[in-house]
Write an enzyme that holds these catalytic residues in place. Structure first.
Site, PDB file in Angstrom:
ATOM      1  N   ASP A 111       0.758  -1.140   0.219  1.00  0.00           N
ATOM      2  CA  ASP A 111       0.011  -0.018   0.032  1.00  0.00           C
ATOM      3  C   ASP A 111       1.044   1.334  -0.122  1.00  0.00           C
ATOM      4  OD1 ASP A 111       1.113  -0.054   2.477  1.00  0.00           O
ATOM      5  OD2 ASP A 111      -0.737  -0.648   3.284  1.00  0.00           O
ATOM      6  N   GLU A 508       1.402 -10.602   0.110  1.00  0.00           N
ATOM      7  CA  GLU A 508       1.954  -9.305   0.459  1.00  0.00           C
ATOM      8  C   GLU A 508       3.171  -9.407   0.947  1.00  0.00           C
ATOM      9  OE1 GLU A 508       0.126  -4.957   1.898  1.00  0.00           O
ATOM     10  OE2 GLU A 508      -0.417  -6.900   2.928  1.00  0.00           O
TER      11      GLU A 508
END
Length: 539
Positions: A111, A508
């Site tokens: 992110d 991730e």
């Protein structure tokens, strides 16, 4: 997603860590002819083929790629020598609304939030890796890249520490960020910045940032003494701030709670910071802090089976254990021996050598240390790091590790650390390298906004929040950009891994997954090269 990947992961972590702290607080165990030329060539070939069979992993390549990853995570104005060319400038107005310059630093994961605590831990681990394995990294030709990776973080911390008792803790917030799937260069999400100060304390964040800057000051002491001094000045101020105005940072910066909640509190970070300041300055005041607060702050009380961006006790205990061997610390041997017993508890739990099997760290059928389902690799890489440096310590001091279930020598410890790294690099039931870009098979749909969308340098057309989800997040195709050097969350407890973009628990990657690997890879590379030389010399 970040940290443990969101609210669910954070809650799981809180329950597990609190349970462990409660269970382990008391009474834990310690832990010159043509023919000659042909013969010579044949001998060399035999050495190389034997070595290739014994060492299927290219640690040099893995090391190079691990450092490349940090360039993918850069925020701010990218330098002329940027090697990851699918990235471009981003976050150029960070801090503008608050009247401060917060441009730079790292995005923690997939992110675009800049979270202070994991960023600081990343820099501490990179710095510690260079301190322990400076020569090995230098011989591998990666020292400058390692310096650059650290300095990108510390330059940002200098900016974020705007006055003695003010530290900017975060830029952006996870909630709004997760509604968007955009490249960092297109960001339209909130860039609100959040700080800690004397009225809104955050001793854990101040402590970890102080540790990072103190450790980095050691790294730059010879090559850039002025910068080293500046870092040390900030580190000392931050430690004083964190110690004087005590409190958890997630109580002051509420938006961080769902992502990087400080479950372990701040006492471990204050001990951690004091130790690194002692290493950097040799000042008695920091040493006394570590000794005098050993009991009250849990340094000799908590026996922990994880070392992470949140829980620093094992790191504190390992460093304190090594200091026990120094003559000037003999007067505090009774305290240091207690630190060492807790350090050895951690190490023995990694090696599955505690008598009570419930206190050992679980392993997958393929042999990987397994703590929890959300981003488990972060615990694997930190364990490999601590095991490697403790193995060196035992070798140098001619000692063994005495675990309740048996004595372990330095070679066995290092061998196990190597097995964990080799698992990451592909020696696992999936034959999958969890270091992206390394080997022939690695995750191709990493949960990462920038990597999953066409490069801004190729297509500067704006991509909005929902457009990103509709056209890029949900694509069946592989990511257009390879996030080289990233260590993803990794497999489940049965060694299974699903390479899907929406499987953020496993796909991730985070900066603090890769950071501990840098030093370990350099060490393993040096050992392999030494072994090859020994083989060659024997012919």
């Amino acid at each position: 997603m970040a940290g443990l990947g969101g609210k669910e992961g954070t809650m799981e972590k809180m329950m597990m860590v609190k349970k462990q702290l409660n269970n382990n607080h008391q009474n834990t165990p310690r832990f010159a002819s043509h023919s000659t030329l042909l013969l010579f060539s044949a001998a060399v070939f035999a050495i190389l083929t034997t070595t290739a069979a014994a060492q299927p992993f290219d640690y040099a390549d893995a090391l190079t790629k691990s450092l490349l990853y940090f360039e993918s995570q850069r925020s701010g104005r990218l330098p002329y020598n940027q090697r990851v060319t699918w990235r471009d400038h981003s976050g150029l107005t960070d801090g503008l609304e608050q009247g401060v310059d917060l441009v730079g630093g790292y995005y923690d994961a997939g992110d675009h939030v800049k979270f202070g605590l994991p960023m600081a831990f990343t820099v501490t681990m990179l710095s510690w890796g260079i301190i322990e394995f400076h020569d090995e990294i230098a011989i591998a030709g990666e020292l400058e890249h390692a310096f650059e990776a650290i300095k990108w973080g510390t330059d940002y911390f200098i900016k974020a520490h705007t006055s003695p008792n003010v530290l900017w803790a975060e830029v952006g917030d996870g909630d709004t960020d997760h509604y968007c799937w955009q490249r960092p260069e297109d960001m339209t999400t909130s860039r609100q910045a959040y700080k800690i100060d004397q009225n809104n304390p955050g001793s854990d964040l101040a402590g970890e940032t102080a540790a990072a800057m103190a450790a980095a000051s050691i790294v730059f002491k010879k090559t850039n003494p002025h910068y080293s001094h500046l870092l040390l000045h900030h580190a000392q101020e931050l430690f004083e701030f964190g110690d004087k105005y005590r409190g958890k940072y997630d109580g002051s910066v509420a938006v961080v709670k769902n992502y990087y909640a400080s479950v372990s509190g701040y006492m471990d970070e204050l001990l951690w910071a004091a130790l690194w300041l002692y290493e950097a300055t040799d000042k008695e005041e920091y040493w006394k802090y570590v000794v005098n607060n050993a009991g009250a702050f849990g340094g000799i009380g908590w026996a922990i089976t994880e070392f992470s961006w949140d829980v620093k006790y094992a790191g504190v205990q390992i460093i304190a254990s090594k200091l026990l061997e120094k003559e000037k610390h003999k007067q505090h041997a009774h305290i240091l021996k207690q630190y060492r017993s807790k350090a050895e508890y951690y190490l023995c739990s990694c090696l599955y050598k505690n008598n009570d099997t419930t206190t050992n760290i679980d392993r997958t059928p393929g042999g990987l240390l397994y703590i929890r389902q959300w981003n488990n690799m972060q615990y694997v890489t930190t364990a490999a790091f601590l095991l490697t440096i403790y193995s060196e310590f035992l070798q140098d001091s001619n000692q063994n590790l005495r675990c309740p279930a048996g004595t372990v020598d330095h070679e066995e410890i290092l061998s196990f650390a190597k097995s964990q790294v080799d698992y990451v690099l592909g020696s696992n039931p999936m034959n999958m390298s969890y270091l992206v870009g390394y080997g022939s098979k690695y995750p191709t749909k990493v949960h990462h906004r920038g990597a999953s969308i066409v490069s801004y340098r190729e297509n500067k057309g704006f991509i909005g929040c929902t457009q990103g989800y509709d056209h890029w997040y949900n694509r069946a195709e592989v990511n257009p950009n390879v996030l080289v050097g990233a260590v993803v969350g990794g497999p489940d407890s049965e060694d299974n891994f699903w390479d899907q973009r929406d499987n953020y628990m496993q796909t991730e990657a985070c900066t603090y997954n890769t950071a501990p690997l840098v030093g370990v890879l350099a060490k393993l590379l040096q050992l392999e090269e030494n072994h090859e030389l020994e083989l060659f010399a024997s012919y």
